[in-house]
Write a protein that holds these residues in place. Structure first.
Motif: not given
Length: 494
Positions: A1-10, A185-190, A195-200, A246-247
């Motif tokens: 299973m590709t990483s692109g599909r894995t993160w979407k399913l997750y 500054r791709g998707a993982p960065f944001w 996530s950090l903003a949600a904790f705060l 995410h890739a």
């Protein structure tokens, strides 16, 4: 299973799980198990996702996984302590697990920041410190100081309660610093930032509810509201897992090319707002007729003032550096790196003035590559540019150290030979002619200054000597002495 599909399913599965949290029975065990399951799923997603990364890039993610696991485990320990052991007053055995989120994630962020920035970014550090100081003063006045003075708790309880806002400030500082890094500054960065903003946001909301008194207590009893607040933390667990799967996670730790520090509109708004927190707190306390945190406000104001002054000094130095670079670029030929015509026009009058004062000779020579157009037509413009660069470097090595070689324009160069009469200048130019690369030659015209003529007249005589050398067959050096006609010297006799 590709990483692109894995993160979407997750992501889809976790979205359903987070949304389903509102539908489970109203029972503490149900709620805690649901939250722990989502937290552990986020931890597993991070561990599995980073297996694709090189070993050296995994450590920050392992820190994130440890922080999420610790926080989720705290939920399980909290329900067990409350329902089975009957422990509800702080500190409880769950507090170390909840608090473990902060140092683990801060360490991961620190490693990530260090890898993304090739060198220390002092402006980013000042910006992050300014924002953290302003919000830290706010936290001190309304959260930390009141908690530290709460006599209804033991010392350990007060210490644990104070540790939470301190941990939030630590995450805030690291998140702010992460936002000021270079690199991808791709998707993982944001997603990590989200996530950090949600904790705060979640922690801040709990603090606000605690300060609202009866209204806050009433809101906590509203099931959908309380679970909605819990979902903020569940989203934070999930976003870390999505980022790891995410890739683009491969690019997150790549070192960025250093960029000039900038002060954007959002940065300016954030720095201005946080700088005004201290006077705003003072104004609020004055309005209520009692200043309860005077020392803290004074310290906060002083720190913010010094940070603002430091930031302004950095901006001034940056402007000065850029101005100096622009000035140097405006006086340097882009292709050869030699002084350009503008720099020459500044240098020659000074050299003539020194020669007048010292009574020393000075000679100016114009050099022109022979048949340069033919060379360009035969080998192409890139080869012509290469010839100009290699020839200028070779000539520079053949000249004396005190001589100045500049690009006059096109394939023409000009040389200033201080302290040299026309005969010595001819010998120096002959060495340069012999050093011309790629089997090429040049024609030159050298004119010795008469002690009175202008810079323009001197260059014009050198140009006339160059024209004579070209007219005589090229690959020669023409000379012009004050008051004498132009002479042409064959290369073999130079």
């Amino acid at each position: 299973m590709t990483s692109g599909r894995t993160w979407k399913l997750y992501a889809a599965a976790m979205a359903l799980a987070v949304a389903g949290y509102q539908l489970i029975p109203e029972n503490g065990w149900w709620e805690s198990c649901w939250e722990v399951a989502i937290g552990y799923a986020g931890t597993a997603a991070i561990v599995l996702g980073v297996r694709r990364l090189p070993l050296r890039d995994r450590l920050p993610w392992w820190c994130f996984a440890l922080g999420i696991w610790s926080n989720a485990t705290g939920i399980a320990v909290a329900i067990y302590s409350a329902e089975v052991l009957g422990w509800s007053d702080m500190p409880t055995p769950s507090d170390p697990f909840f608090l473990g989120l902060y140092p683990a994630c801060a360490l991961g962020l620190g490693l990530l920041i260090r890898r993304r920035d090739a060198r220390r970014n002092w402006t980013a550090m000042v910006d992050a410190t300014t924002i953290t100081t302003g919000l830290g003063l706010l936290a001190w006045v309304y959260v930390i100081h009141p908690a530290a003075q709460d006599t209804g708790m033991s010392i350990l309880g007060r210490t644990a309660q104070v540790a939470y806002p301190v941990g939030d400030l630590l995450l805030l500082a690291m998140m702010t610093r992460l936002l000021r890094t270079g690199g991808s500054r791709g998707a993982p960065f944001w997603w990590i930032t989200g996530s950090l903003a949600a904790f705060l946001v979640g922690d801040t909301t709990w603090v606000v509810l605690g300060n609202l008194g009866d209204l806050g207590a009433h809101l906590e009893e509203v099931l959908w509201f309380r679970r909605g607040l819990d979902e903020v933390f569940l989203i934070a667990f999930t976003l870390f897992g999505i980022a790891a799967l995410h890739a683009g996670a491969r690019e997150l730790g790549r070192t960025a090319t250093p960029q000039p520090p900038r002060l954007g509109k959002l940065q300016l708004v954030a720095l201005t707002t946080t700088s005004l927190i201290a006077p705003a707190i003072l104004a609020t306390q004055l309005y209520h007729g009692e200043i309860t945190d005077g020392p803290a406000i004074v310290i906060g104001c002083t720190a913010l003032f010094l940070l603002v002054v430091t930031r302004m000094a950095q901006l001034v130095r940056q402007v000065e550096l850029q101005s100096r670079q622009v000035r140097e670029l405006s006086r340097t030929d882009e292709l050869t790196g030699l002084p350009n015509r503008r720099a020459w026009n500044d240098e020659l009058p000074r050299a003539l003035e020194h020669a007048r004062r010292d009574g020393a000779p000075v000679t100016v020579a114009l050099l022109d590559l022979d048949h340069f157009k033919r060379f360009n037509d035969s080998y192409g413009h890139p080869a012509g540019d290469r010839l100009l660069k290699e020839a200028s470097a070779a000539w520079h090595g053949a000249l004396r150290q005190i001589d100045t070689l500049a690009r006059w324009g096109g394939e023409e160069f000009i040389v200033l030979l201080p302290g040299a009469g026309v005969d010595e200048a001819r010998d120096v130019l002959a060495r340069a002619l012999a050093a011309t690369p790629l089997g090429q030659t040049f024609s030159a015209g050298a004119a010795q200054w008469d002690g009175a003529e202008t810079s323009e007249d001197l260059v014009q005589r050198a140009d006339a000597a160059l024209y004579a050398a070209k007219h005589a067959g090229r690959n020669q050096i023409g000379t012009s002495l004050p008051g004498e006609s132009t002479r042409v010297h064959m290369r073999s006799s130079a």
